[in-house]
Design an enzyme around this catalytic site. Structure first.
Site, mmCIF file in Angstrom:
data_model
loop_
_atom_site.group_PDB
_atom_site.id
_atom_site.type_symbol
_atom_site.label_atom_id
_atom_site.label_comp_id
_atom_site.label_asym_id
_atom_site.label_seq_id
_atom_site.Cartn_x
_atom_site.Cartn_y
_atom_site.Cartn_z
ATOM 1 N N GLU A 120 0.834 -1.206 0.000
ATOM 2 C CA GLU A 120 0.000 0.000 0.000
ATOM 3 C C GLU A 120 0.871 1.260 0.000
ATOM 4 O O GLU A 120 0.539 2.267 -0.636
ATOM 5 C CB GLU A 120 -0.935 0.014 1.214
ATOM 6 C CG GLU A 120 -1.999 -1.060 1.180
ATOM 7 C CD GLU A 120 -3.109 -0.750 0.175
ATOM 8 O OE1 GLU A 120 -2.843 -0.855 -1.036
ATOM 9 O OE2 GLU A 120 -4.217 -0.390 0.582
ATOM 10 N N THR A 168 -6.244 6.843 -4.515
ATOM 11 C CA THR A 168 -6.106 7.016 -3.067
ATOM 12 C C THR A 168 -5.115 8.129 -2.760
ATOM 13 O O THR A 168 -5.336 8.943 -1.869
ATOM 14 C CB THR A 168 -5.664 5.693 -2.423
ATOM 15 O OG1 THR A 168 -6.654 4.705 -2.712
ATOM 16 C CG2 THR A 168 -5.492 5.829 -0.929
HETATM 17 N N1 LIG Z 1 -1.620 -4.942 -7.978
HETATM 18 C C1 LIG Z 1 -2.218 -3.737 -8.112
HETATM 19 N N2 LIG Z 1 -3.561 -3.667 -8.222
HETATM 20 C C2 LIG Z 1 -4.185 -2.475 -8.368
HETATM 21 N N3 LIG Z 1 -3.543 -1.277 -8.434
HETATM 22 C C3 LIG Z 1 -2.195 -1.327 -8.333
HETATM 23 C C4 LIG Z 1 -1.481 -2.527 -8.151
HETATM 24 N N4 LIG Z 1 -0.161 -2.234 -8.078
HETATM 25 C C5 LIG Z 1 -0.062 -0.898 -8.218
HETATM 26 N N5 LIG Z 1 -1.272 -0.345 -8.387
HETATM 27 C C6 LIG Z 1 -1.560 1.076 -8.583
HETATM 28 O O1 LIG Z 1 -2.348 1.522 -7.480
HETATM 29 C C7 LIG Z 1 -3.362 2.435 -7.923
HETATM 30 C C8 LIG Z 1 -4.694 1.876 -7.437
HETATM 31 O O2 LIG Z 1 -4.634 1.926 -6.053
HETATM 32 P P1 LIG Z 1 -5.706 2.814 -5.305
HETATM 33 O O3 LIG Z 1 -5.726 4.179 -5.842
HETATM 34 O O4 LIG Z 1 -5.422 2.623 -3.851
HETATM 35 O O5 LIG Z 1 -7.048 2.081 -5.750
HETATM 36 P P2 LIG Z 1 -8.096 1.483 -4.747
HETATM 37 O O6 LIG Z 1 -8.756 2.668 -4.141
HETATM 38 O O7 LIG Z 1 -9.016 0.649 -5.551
HETATM 39 O O8 LIG Z 1 -7.262 0.681 -3.766
HETATM 40 C C9 LIG Z 1 -3.323 2.502 -9.407
HETATM 41 O O9 LIG Z 1 -2.713 3.723 -9.763
HETATM 42 C C10 LIG Z 1 -2.405 1.346 -9.819
HETATM 43 O O10 LIG Z 1 -1.596 1.718 -10.921
HETATM 44 N N1 LIG Z 2 -7.966 4.878 4.743
HETATM 45 C C1 LIG Z 2 -7.621 4.930 3.320
HETATM 46 C C2 LIG Z 2 -8.403 3.843 2.601
HETATM 47 C C3 LIG Z 2 -8.150 3.783 1.111
HETATM 48 O O1 LIG Z 2 -9.002 2.795 0.553
HETATM 49 P P1 LIG Z 2 -8.991 2.481 -1.029
HETATM 50 O O2 LIG Z 2 -9.922 1.323 -1.213
HETATM 51 O O3 LIG Z 2 -9.493 3.716 -1.697
HETATM 52 O O4 LIG Z 2 -7.569 2.185 -1.406
HETATM 53 C C4 LIG Z 2 -7.953 6.303 2.758
HETATM 54 O O5 LIG Z 2 -9.100 6.702 2.954
HETATM 55 O O6 LIG Z 2 -7.061 6.951 2.173
#
Ligand SMILES: Nc1ncnc2c1ncn2[C@@H]1O[C@H](COP(=O)(O)OP(=O)(O)O)[C@@H](O)[C@H]1O
Ligand SMILES: N[C@@H](CCOP(=O)(O)O)C(=O)O
Length: 293
Positions: A120, A168
């Site tokens: 993360e 995020t």
């Molecule tokens: N295995 C993965 N799966 C999904 N997103 C990934 C992964 N590895 C890196 N990323 C990157 O993380 C971002 C998605 O994460 P995030 O913004 O936290 O989405 P979510 O809110 O669905 O978790 C994208 O920019 C993507 O390129």
């Molecule tokens: N506490 C985090 C949770 C992010 O969740 P995601 O599913 O959007 O990756 C935040 O709110 O930033």
């Protein structure tokens, strides 16, 4: 080859920013790993074109490094990236469980949570555990720096995912730097109410605990139609509605008999704002599962 399925998750739940999270029965990522001299990654499935295969930039690469477990890693994405459904966390959680099994690292599931959180940190800049904890352990989790508390429940939810992208990292960039004591007191009360509701399997109490006056008001501006979608869901049987994770998905808690109505009105409300969306009628469910070894 070891294969693990890890679920989508919905973090924060309004009053539990960076602490609360729930595992969802669907959608999910499936990760396949096999030993190699160095880590390589293949990504297929939903949104794969937006996901890097560079081990330095993909969450699973950070997990492999943390476990000293080089592998060829194939990710079947079922959780859309930048959705608010723990897309990055689902891959990280599945990879942590799979590589732990592949290399017999003998870490406990709780011990794998900080390992997955390193993934993360790669994508959002913060090793927050509120997605990877439920993605690994299942149920409703309360993840603090000291410990993780997990509560089994199968409360019904509807998650409506609009065709909008909110990363995020972007959503963490709009967080308020300070708040007031009355908002802190209100949030503590809501968080306690939500936790009691999870323990009792009571959607009404959970819903009462989802209202948030600190984070949600600033983030809802990133989601076109948020207020309308929330209000109509509440009018049609939802007991509580808030942003799922950092968004743009919106989560509604409800009784099972109201899921279809809530899903339909959320989709219609987004459409009224010119936004296509899809709704998952699902439940809070289990964590990562070893599929084959
Ligand atoms: N295995 C993965 N799966 C999904 N997103 C990934 C992964 N590895 C890196 N990323 C990157 O993380 C971002 C998605 O994460 P995030 O913004 O936290 O989405 P979510 O809110 O669905 O978790 C994208 O920019 C993507 O390129
Ligand atoms: N506490 C985090 C949770 C992010 O969740 P995601 O599913 O959007 O990756 C935040 O709110 O930033």
């Amino acid at each position: 080859m070891v294969t693990v399925r890890a679920p989508a998750t919905s973090a924060n739940l309004g009053s539990g920013f960076d602490v609360f999270g729930v595992a969802l029965n669907r959608p999910a990522d499936v990760v396949h790993v096999e030993k190699a001299d160095e880590t390589t990654i293949d990504v297929r499935g939903v949104g794969n074109q937006y996901i890097p295969e560079d081990p330095e930039k993909n969450t699973v690469g950070a997990v492999a490094r943390a476990l000293d477990a080089p592998a060829h890693i194939e990710i079947d994405k079922g959780v859309r990236p930048a959705s608010g459904l723990g897309s990055s966390a689902a891959s990280a959680a599945a990879a942590a469980v799979a590589l732990n099994e592949l290399y017999d690292r003998e870490r406990s599931n709780e011990g794998l949570v900080p390992i997955a959180a390193k993934g993360e940190a790669v994508v959002s800049g913060t090793a927050h555990t509120d997605n990877v904890a439920p993605a690994i352990l299942g149920g409703f989790t309360i993840a603090t720096d000291q410990e993780i508390t997990q509560i089994e429940t199968d409360i019904s939810v509807v998650v409506c995912l609009p065709e909008v992208v909110v990363s995020t990292r972007e959503a963490r960039g709009v967080l308020p730097e300070r708040t007031t004591i009355d908002k802190v007191v209100d949030t503590v009360g809501k968080a306690a109410t939500l936790t009691a509701g999870m323990g009792r399997g009571d959607p009404e109490l959970v819903g009462q605990g989802m209202h948030d006056t600190i984070i949600t008001p600033v983030r809802s501006d990133l989601i076109p139609g948020y207020e309308s979608v929330r209000e109509t869901a509440l009018e049609h049987g939802a007991t509580g509605v808030t942003i799922s994770g950092a968004g743009p998905a919106i989560i509604a808690v409800c009784h099972e008999q109201n899921q279809r109505a809530v899903a339909n009105v959320m989709i219609d409300s987004f459409a009224d704002h010119g936004v296509e969306s899809r709704a998952y009628q699902t439940e809070i469910g289990g964590g990562a599962q070893l599929c084959s070894h």
